[in-house]
Enzyme design. Structure first.
Site, PDB file in Angstrom:
ATOM      1  N   LEU A   1      -3.242   3.633  -2.246  1.00 41.24           N
ATOM      2  CA  LEU A   1      -3.760   2.276  -2.181  1.00 41.24           C
ATOM      3  C   LEU A   1      -5.272   2.308  -2.270  1.00 41.24           C
ATOM      4  O   LEU A   1      -5.920   3.152  -1.653  1.00 41.24           O
ATOM      5  CB  LEU A   1      -3.324   1.625  -0.859  1.00 41.24           C
ATOM      6  CG  LEU A   1      -3.788   0.189  -0.641  1.00 41.24           C
ATOM      7  CD1 LEU A   1      -3.022  -0.765  -1.555  1.00 41.24           C
ATOM      8  CD2 LEU A   1      -3.619  -0.216   0.818  1.00 41.24           C
TER       9      LEU A   1
ATOM     10  N   GLU B   1      -2.792  10.167   0.850  1.00 40.17           N
ATOM     11  CA  GLU B   1      -3.410   9.237   1.793  1.00 40.17           C
ATOM     12  C   GLU B   1      -2.633   9.279   3.090  1.00 40.17           C
ATOM     13  O   GLU B   1      -1.563   9.884   3.171  1.00 40.17           O
ATOM     14  CB  GLU B   1      -3.406   7.814   1.219  1.00 40.17           C
ATOM     15  CG  GLU B   1      -2.022   7.257   0.962  1.00 40.17           C
ATOM     16  CD  GLU B   1      -2.038   5.894   0.283  1.00 40.17           C
ATOM     17  OE1 GLU B   1      -3.080   5.222   0.308  1.00 40.17           O
ATOM     18  OE2 GLU B   1      -0.992   5.501  -0.260  1.00 40.17           O
TER      19      GLU B   1
ATOM     20  N   TYR C   1       0.811  -8.031   2.010  1.00 43.64           N
ATOM     21  CA  TYR C   1       0.028  -8.384   3.194  1.00 43.64           C
ATOM     22  C   TYR C   1      -1.393  -7.876   3.066  1.00 43.64           C
ATOM     23  O   TYR C   1      -1.705  -7.051   2.209  1.00 43.64           O
ATOM     24  CB  TYR C   1       0.686  -7.821   4.462  1.00 43.64           C
ATOM     25  CG  TYR C   1       0.506  -6.327   4.649  1.00 43.64           C
ATOM     26  CD1 TYR C   1      -0.428  -5.819   5.549  1.00 43.64           C
ATOM     27  CD2 TYR C   1       1.287  -5.409   3.936  1.00 43.64           C
ATOM     28  CE1 TYR C   1      -0.596  -4.452   5.731  1.00 43.64           C
ATOM     29  CE2 TYR C   1       1.134  -4.042   4.113  1.00 43.64           C
ATOM     30  CZ  TYR C   1       0.193  -3.576   5.012  1.00 43.64           C
ATOM     31  OH  TYR C   1       0.026  -2.218   5.177  1.00 43.64           O
TER      32      TYR C   1
ATOM     33  N   LYS D   1      -0.005  -3.509  -1.985  1.00 44.37           N
ATOM     34  CA  LYS D   1       0.050  -3.546  -0.515  1.00 44.37           C
ATOM     35  C   LYS D   1       1.294  -4.315  -0.080  1.00 44.37           C
ATOM     36  O   LYS D   1       1.236  -5.444   0.426  1.00 44.37           O
ATOM     37  CB  LYS D   1      -1.229  -4.153   0.066  1.00 44.37           C
ATOM     38  CG  LYS D   1      -1.459  -3.768   1.516  1.00 44.37           C
ATOM     39  CD  LYS D   1      -2.869  -4.050   1.946  1.00 44.37           C
ATOM     40  CE  LYS D   1      -3.103  -3.717   3.414  1.00 44.37           C
ATOM     41  NZ  LYS D   1      -2.963  -2.274   3.695  1.00 44.37           N
TER      42      LYS D   1
END
Length: 287
Positions: free
Chosen positions: A207, A182, A33, A149
């Protein structure tokens, strides 16, 4: 006026939108996505989002649902039909519909494409920027390929829930060596005691956020010193500033982590500067 979604070639009422029960996204989280900001009638950083989509699809060996130019037009039309000038669109591509089997379906099975769009409340974002947000830390329990992702976000959802129950708004993942990775849906930055803007390298373990990438350009334009290096939880707690970046929020200042105040417990000046300069530097494509 009802919201409109694009689902596999059709624009339908959001309330009527559906996918097949044997869509591999539904049964295996077998898809990817992108979420992209829309501001003042412009799509922000669309080229970089589509480039990352291309990488994610390639890593999972999922075909593009249509050509890039056609996809851009569908995105624009979905935004227009939803009258979004300030908000976001969500785009999801899965491996498609096939009889349930762990192995990939037959070659030529068309991928599924869903796009939704909505307006967002600028007042809520402004309040978070003015007041800052709170975060907690958690040991990372996700799969190794977080550079893709993927729609497989159960650990991220569990982390966000744990943060909520702790009175925080984000969970920050930490590796086994105590180094910051993250957030559950954000990239993490600190301003160290020397004033250097620091974020973890995106080669592995996090990411490569689109907002993160553009913010590096913003920092360079502002003449800030930027370092992509690992940093520990203890270094984060001792930082002059901590903030989080994501497409839907640009950057949110973090005023406490695990109940400990960051600096004076108020948003810092660097996050404000990069946030204010961001839109001028980012790519803007008119709807």
């Amino acid at each position: 006026m009802p919201r409109i979604a694009y689902v596999n070639g059709r624009y339908v009422k959001h309330s009527d939108a559906s996918v097949h029960i044997e869509d591999r996204g539904y049964q295996f989280a077998d898809g990817v996505y992108e979420v992209c900001e829309v501001r003042h009638g412009y799509i922000v950083d669309l080229t970089r989002h589509l480039n990352r989509l291309d990488r994610s699809l390639g890593e999972l060996r999922i075909a593009w649902p249509m050509g890039r130019a056609a996809l851009t037009q569908v995105i624009r039309e979905t935004l227009r039909r939803n009258h979004v000038r300030n908000g976001l669109f969500y785009m999801q591509v899965t491996r498609g519909v096939a009889r349930r089997d762990h192995v990939f379906p037959a070659e030529g099975t068309p991928p599924s494409l869903v796009i939704t769009a909505k307006s967002t409340d600028a007042k809520i974002i402004a309040a978070k920027n003015a007041n800052g947000i709170k975060a907690i830390t958690l040991v990372d329990n996700r799969w190794d390929r977080v550079d893709i992702k993927s729609i497989g976000l159960l650990p991220n959802a569990m982390a966000r829930q744990q943060a909520k129950e702790a009175g925080a708004q984000e969970a920050i993942y930490v590796d086994g060596d105590g180094m910051v990775k993250e957030g559950a849906a954000t990239n993490v930055w600190i301003v160290d005691p020397d004033g250097t803007l620091v974020t973890r390298p995106a080669e592995h373990g996090i990411l490569r956020g689109i907002t993160r990438t553009t913010l590096i350009d913003v920092g360079a334009k502002l003449g800030l010193t930027i370092a992509e290096r690992n940093f520990s939880v203890s270094e984060m707690l001792a930082a002059r500033e901590v903030f989080l970046t994501a497409a839907t929020s640009i950057c949110f200042p973090v005023v406490s982590v695990d109940g400990q105040a960051i600096a004076n417990g108020h948003p810092g000046s660097v996050s404000q500067k990069v946030r204010e300069a961001f839109f001028d530097v980012a790519e803007k494509i008119a709807i």
